[in-house]
Design a protein around this motif. Structure first.
Motif, PDB file in Angstrom:
ATOM      1  N   ALA A   1      40.418 -21.695  35.173  1.00 50.84           N
ATOM      2  CA  ALA A   1      38.988 -21.840  34.898  1.00 50.84           C
ATOM      3  C   ALA A   1      38.410 -20.558  34.324  1.00 50.84           C
ATOM      4  O   ALA A   1      37.417 -20.561  33.603  1.00 50.84           O
ATOM      5  N   MET A   2      39.020 -19.446  34.685  1.00 51.63           N
ATOM      6  CA  MET A   2      38.528 -18.163  34.181  1.00 51.63           C
ATOM      7  C   MET A   2      39.539 -17.536  33.241  1.00 51.63           C
ATOM      8  O   MET A   2      39.491 -16.332  32.992  1.00 51.63           O
ATOM      9  N   GLY A   3      40.456 -18.324  32.763  1.00 46.93           N
ATOM     10  CA  GLY A   3      41.520 -17.777  31.939  1.00 46.93           C
ATOM     11  C   GLY A   3      41.315 -17.981  30.456  1.00 46.93           C
ATOM     12  O   GLY A   3      40.183 -18.060  29.965  1.00 46.93           O
ATOM     13  N   LEU A   4      42.461 -18.058  29.782  1.00 45.40           N
ATOM     14  CA  LEU A   4      42.450 -18.188  28.327  1.00 45.40           C
ATOM     15  C   LEU A   4      42.198 -19.648  27.967  1.00 45.40           C
ATOM     16  O   LEU A   4      43.111 -20.432  27.812  1.00 45.40           O
TER      17      LEU A   4
ATOM     18  N   TYR B   1      30.233 -21.876  37.876  1.00 42.93           N
ATOM     19  CA  TYR B   1      30.343 -20.430  37.670  1.00 42.93           C
ATOM     20  C   TYR B   1      29.189 -19.686  38.339  1.00 42.93           C
ATOM     21  O   TYR B   1      29.374 -18.618  38.907  1.00 42.93           O
ATOM     22  N   ALA B   2      27.982 -20.258  38.267  1.00 40.08           N
ATOM     23  CA  ALA B   2      26.830 -19.550  38.818  1.00 40.08           C
ATOM     24  C   ALA B   2      26.900 -19.493  40.343  1.00 40.08           C
ATOM     25  O   ALA B   2      26.556 -18.491  40.945  1.00 40.08           O
ATOM     26  N   LEU B   3      27.377 -20.572  40.956  1.00 37.27           N
ATOM     27  CA  LEU B   3      27.412 -20.597  42.412  1.00 37.27           C
ATOM     28  C   LEU B   3      28.769 -20.151  42.953  1.00 37.27           C
ATOM     29  O   LEU B   3      28.956 -20.072  44.162  1.00 37.27           O
ATOM     30  N   GLY B   4      29.721 -19.907  42.051  1.00 37.07           N
ATOM     31  CA  GLY B   4      31.032 -19.448  42.487  1.00 37.07           C
ATOM     32  C   GLY B   4      31.771 -20.509  43.287  1.00 37.07           C
ATOM     33  O   GLY B   4      32.375 -20.226  44.320  1.00 37.07           O
TER      34      GLY B   4
END
Lengths: 104, 596
Positions: free
Chosen positions: B371-374, B476-479
């Protein structure tokens, strides 16, 4: 008995995949000659057999040796040469994409 | 009785079986199972006498002839539909395989020399042929083994006198029950009137699901085991809205689902009656309602449900489930067909939102945190060659309709500039090659990272529209990872932080004079409608089936009352308080639509 041989390059992006193989087999079957295909290091396969053609696993850029043997060997080879050159008239190729012709 | 089989117990009258699956097409159907068996059959193996060899070969040839006729028949039916050209070629390759010397000659030899029966001879031949495919390194060619299975199974079924294709029409009130359906099966089925479809496997994107939605009949996929236990003619209920199946229902269950079915139909009808009315508040504030789709066929559903265009067309399907990358022509064909179908309505196409793990390229690595990758534009910028193929096709398709291009997961202005530079390059290339294309296709971004929301004012200055992707933005905002059951409960659109982010984005767009749309699930939830209206969003994009209800809510409200509700909600602090306020007001306002 005439024998004709040529080395032809697979130029279309997808190679001799199912769609192209269908066209090749249909074309080869129009002739009486034996039409055999091989790649370096592979046994010959019959161009009139779709399973044979698929086992060649000829991707883009591979060179295929075509050997035609019989009375209409010359015509058969010419027909196949045309198919290889046109990228097996693959719609995903050539058409509406003039940029690809420039490399010839 | 102690020696009852498990099956008999399951079929005992009065005991129903509940099977959970996935909703693939909404609605409720109550009917009888029409089972379509697509599993492998057992091959009989026996020796024949030398005198029988000739007759056995004739039997084999007759089965091949019959298979050829069946495939020819399927091909004829397919050819009428321009969408099925790919299937036509597959069927053609199968027809050639039927007559292939590698198959037929060898099988004939085994019948004569080893006195094998035709089925056995064929099976042995296939095993041998498949061995030569096993050695192939290229995955695409190696996988042609499955085509050989398909073809030999057909011949063997014919040899054994089994039903091969769905030639006979299913009886009335049939619900098709299958392990999985091939493209040919689904096309055959779509010509008969059936009540619904349920399969053991599959996803919302499988062929049967798409066809079911196009036919507007309920479907449930991924109902594991249903085809194993349902017998032909058994009573069955499928709930395509909630995604489950009830096999051998009791009288009481039948009554319950009949009522559910009536409610669903009445509701659909009522909502569809309003489909041609604009999405306009009582005080004249007009917004656009768009559909989120993945296949061009779904466009029809967006239009029948009163949509004004396509707010999100996902292109990931072009890349997944295949061994090679799609060519520019494949992209172009898909986009052009979609734009033709849209007939002038706006269509926003999002460039691929994939991680390297999903794209068919060698050497793809597993990422610890995809989700936070390439992924998305990061992956696109990492592989400009793959990206540009899509961009070129989009620009070329741009001449065929009201196309707009959208980039996913933009994190800030520099990234946006980089992506735009790629687009410019693609455009220059096309111009240099004299390929017709539209240079000034509007370009927008998905605002789905908190960073993009915070600098939305800067981003708005250099693009033509915003589309807020709430699903990712909230995560993403709430993690919060929604897939993680332990924290999923924290995933709440009503968090004050989310409302503030949305407001910031909407205001930045307005300031710059560009339209702002919202295309997450939040947009399709009627409860959120007043808040989103009050923020001044220009369009809402959602699942086609949600459009009628959202439209009804919009048409019943005034902008003033929406603003009042938003103001009161944003004065509160906790998720619970905000939710309670909004839900309470909305249910009081729309008791019929939203209660329950």
């Amino acid at each position: 008995m005439k024998v004709q041989e040529a080395y032809l390059e697979v130029v279309n992006d997808l190679g001799l995949h199912a769609r192209a193989a269908v066209k090749l087999v249909v074309e080869a079957n129009k002739f009486d000659s034996y039409v055999m295909l091989s790649r370096e290091g592979t046994p010959e396969v019959n161009a009139k057999s779709i399973m044979g053609v698929l086992t060649l696993a000829a991707g883009k850029g591979s060179v295929v040796k075509v050997r035609c043997e019989g009375d209409d060997a010359e015509e058969a080879l010419e027909a196949l040469r045309g198919l290889f050159r046109s990228g097996f008239e693959d719609e995903s190729q050539a058409k509406e994409k003039p940029g690809t012709e420039a490399n010839d | 009785m102690t020696d009852r089989t498990e099956d008999e117990v399951k079929r005992a009258p009065g005991r129903s079986a509940f099977i959970d699956g996935m909703s693939a097409s909404p609605g409720v159907a109550i009917g009888r199972a029409f089972t379509v068996d697509r599993r492998r059959i057992r091959t009989p193996k026996y020796h024949i006498s030398a005198e029988q060899a000739e007759a056995e070969i004739e039997r084999l040839e007759a089965a091949i002839d019959m298979s050829e006729r069946q495939l020819q028949d399927i091909e004829n039916r397919l050819s009428r539909d321009s969408d099925s050209q790919e299937h036509v070629l597959i069927v053609r390759a199968h027809r050639l395989m039927l007559r292939d010397e590698m198959l037929v000659d060898k099988a004939r030899d085994l019948i004569i020399e080893e006195h094998a029966n035709a089925e056995w001879a064929l099976r042995r031949t296939v095993r041998r042929i498949k061995k030569s495919f096993d050695l192939i390194r290229d995955e695409y060619f190696r996988e042609r083994r499955s085509d050989i299975d398909f073809v030999s199974d057909r011949i063997i079924r014919n040899l054994m006198g089994h039903i091969v294709d769905l030639e006979e029409a299913p009886p009335e009130n049939s619900i098709v029950v299958a392990h999985d359906l091939s493209p040919a099966d689904t096309i055959m089925l779509s010509r008969h009137s059936i009540l619904g479809i349920v399969t053991d496997v599959g996803a919302r994107t499988s062929h049967s699901a798409i066809v079911a939605r196009a036919l507007e009949i309920p479907a449930v996929v991924g109902a594991a085991g249903v085809s194993e236990i349902a017998g032909n003619g058994d009573r069955i209920i499928i709930d395509g809205t909630r995604g489950h199946v009830v096999l051998w229902p009791s009288q009481r269950e039948v009554r319950t689902y009949r009522a559910a079915r009536r409610r669903y139909l009445a509701h659909e009808e009522e909502l569809l009656a309003e489909r041609d009315l604009p999405a306009k508040t009582k005080d004249g504030h007009r917004v656009q309602l768009f559909g989120n789709i993945e296949f061009d066929k779904e466009l029809d559903s967006v239009i029948t449900h009163g949509g004004d265009g396509i707010g999100l067309y996902r292109t990931e399907f072009l890349y997944v489930g295949r061994k090679d990358l799609p060519t520019e022509e494949e992209h172009y064909e898909v986009y052009r067909r979609l734009l033709d179908r849209a007939d002038g309505l706006p269509v926003i196409i999002r460039t691929f939102d994939l991680g390297g793990d999903k794209v068919p390229i060698p050497g793809r690595a597993r990422e610890p945190n995809p989700a936070m990758g390439l992924r998305a534009v990061r992956f696109s910028l990492n592989r400009p060659d793959i990206f540009k193929t899509q961009l070129r096709a989009l620009l070329r398709a741009g001449v065929h309709g009201d196309l707009r291009i959208m980039f996913p997961l933009i994190s800030g202005p520099a990234e946006l500039e980089e992506v735009k530079a790629c687009l410019k390059e693609a455009s220059a290339e096309l111009a240099g090659q004299d390929v017709p294309h539209r240079e000034d296709v509007p370009v927008g971004i998905m605002v789905e990272l908190p960073s993009a929301a915070v600098v939305a004012d800067r981003l708005a200055a250099s693009c033509d529209f915003f589309s807020i992707g709430t699903n990712d933005l909230i995560q993403y905002a709430l993690g919060i990872d929604r897939q993680n059951r332990d924290v999923a409960y924290l995933y709440k659109p009503s968090h004050l932080a989310i409302l503030r982010l949305l407001k910031t984005i909407a205001e930045a767009g307005k300031e710059a004079g560009i339209p702002v749309s919202i295309c997450g699930e939040m947009a399709g939830d009627p409860m959120n409608v007043p808040l989103l209206l009050a923020m001044g969003l220009d369009s809402f994009s959602m699942n086609a089936l949600s459009i009628p209800m959202v439209k009804r809510i919009i048409r019943a409200m005034t902008l003033d009352e929406c603003r009042d509700l938003l103001r009161r909600a944003m004065e509160l602090s906790s998720i619970d308080e905000i939710e309670k306020l909004v839900r309470g007001e909305m249910i009081a306002r729309f008791p019929e639509e939203l209660a329950g």
